[in-house]
Design an enzyme around this catalytic site. Sequence first.
Site, PDB file in Angstrom:
ATOM      1  N   THR A 159      26.158  19.908 101.645  1.00  0.00           N
ATOM      2  CA  THR A 159      25.519  21.158 102.059  1.00  0.00           C
ATOM      3  C   THR A 159      24.933  21.854 100.833  1.00  0.00           C
ATOM      4  OG1 THR A 159      27.543  22.468 101.735  1.00  0.00           O
ATOM      5  CG2 THR A 159      27.206  21.486 103.909  1.00  0.00           C
ATOM      6  N   ASP A 160      24.037  22.784 101.078  1.00  0.00           N
ATOM      7  CA  ASP A 160      23.534  23.624 100.000  1.00  0.00           C
ATOM      8  C   ASP A 160      23.721  25.085 100.392  1.00  0.00           C
ATOM      9  OD1 ASP A 160      21.442  24.455 101.690  1.00  0.00           O
ATOM     10  OD2 ASP A 160      20.042  22.991 100.888  1.00  0.00           O
ATOM     11  N   GLN A 161      23.247  25.996  99.575  1.00  0.00           N
ATOM     12  CA  GLN A 161      23.571  27.392  99.826  1.00  0.00           C
ATOM     13  C   GLN A 161      22.865  27.991 101.040  1.00  0.00           C
ATOM     14  OE1 GLN A 161      22.552  29.296  96.060  1.00  0.00           O
ATOM     15  NE2 GLN A 161      20.778  30.222  97.001  1.00  0.00           N
ATOM     16  N   MET A 162      21.993  27.228 101.658  1.00  0.00           N
ATOM     17  CA  MET A 162      21.411  27.680 102.918  1.00  0.00           C
ATOM     18  C   MET A 162      22.398  27.420 104.063  1.00  0.00           C
ATOM     19  SD  MET A 162      17.496  26.896 104.096  1.00  0.00           S
ATOM     20  CE  MET A 162      16.911  26.600 102.420  1.00  0.00           C
ATOM     21  N   GLY A 163      23.487  26.694 103.742  1.00  0.00           N
ATOM     22  CA  GLY A 163      24.504  26.422 104.756  1.00  0.00           C
ATOM     23  C   GLY A 163      24.206  25.196 105.595  1.00  0.00           C
TER      24      GLY A 163
END
Lengths: 100, 100, 100, 100
Positions: free
Chosen positions: B16-20
């Site tokens: 995952t990345d910080q965009m969820g």
Amino acid sequence: MANWHETEVRVRYAETDQMGIVHHANYLVWFESARSELCRSKGFSYKEMEAAGHALLVVAEAYVRYKSPAFYEDVLTVKTHVSEVRSRSIRFVYEVHRKS
Amino acid sequence: MANWHETEVRVRYAETDQMGIVHHANYLVWFESARSELCRSKGFSYKEMEAAGHALLVVAEAYVRYKSPAFYEDVLTVKTHVSEVRSRSIRFVYEVHRKS
Amino acid sequence: MANWHETEVRVRYAETDQMGIVHHANYLVWFESARSELCRSKGFSYKEMEAAGHALLVVAEAYVRYKSPAFYEDVLTVKTHVSEVRSRSIRFVYEVHRKS
Amino acid sequence: MANWHETEVRVRYAETDQMGIVHHANYLVWFESARSELCRSKGFSYKEMEAAGHALLVVAEAYVRYKSPAFYEDVLTVKTHVSEVRSRSIRFVYEVHRKS
């Protein structure tokens, strides 16, 4: 090159695979870095836009042609430019060159 | 589905990345796993072919359309099939679905 | 093994590096997957806890001893158990074995 | 700092996870980059040594203490130094600081 923004990337060991070349998925990561740098160079912070909840830029499409491999410790230049701006999307084009 | 091979992927936190959502580069990694599994399912070991020095399969081109995001812990099905075989290249097509 | 939860991992091509072995950073990713699976096996969803805003589990410390390399397509067993629970921290221990 | 080599790292979007911070596995990747840079700064090419078949440096042990998170677009300084040289092993120590 007038409209192209240039970002430098040094190939990391972790980015290679057992074929001895850069694993092809890493190019998408570099393109993203290059995109961020292009934005910063224009005084636009993607980070702040996202934090402010104004917008999220989601990757909707990606196309890559791999012409020749890159190797550990290569210094690459990622050239980036905006090729299309529409009401709800932006298209970026990238070229990766080994620095000469 | 007759000609499609199915591989299951459980989304990892690290993907995952910080965009969820799943970072878009990971799909290329999953496609590669799915490709390996398809080969194994046909009794063909990409690993052995490479080790024997018979051939190297280099990714020459990749195209991805991201239709909707995947999330941490999702169980996804990657459907794979061979869409084109030429003298020096093979084209694979993949579809990723959330398991229902 | 009574208190150990076992998770299976198939080594991906992208997880190898040019030394021909699994890049050492991937073990942390597998440990995290194993942790998630251990939680799910106990009926506890890390995902839901995080989404509910109840708590965030941040990795505060990691220690790895690499005893022998893992290779592309290896099927590995990651054994996980909780070795210590304190008021604000949990310690997990992992062992990775090549499946025999 | 006399004996520390400094490498700069800009946090990539792909290096974040859904907690909104850098995923902990990436630090090992940065340490490796910093190690390569330290070697290059001493006129020693790890790449050439490996290519010449003289030696392979395998990571045998890794220990990380995460004191505070790093975020997307942070510019970090990775300070590296050699803390121990033995007949068959080298120990490196790293400190990561947010650039001020």
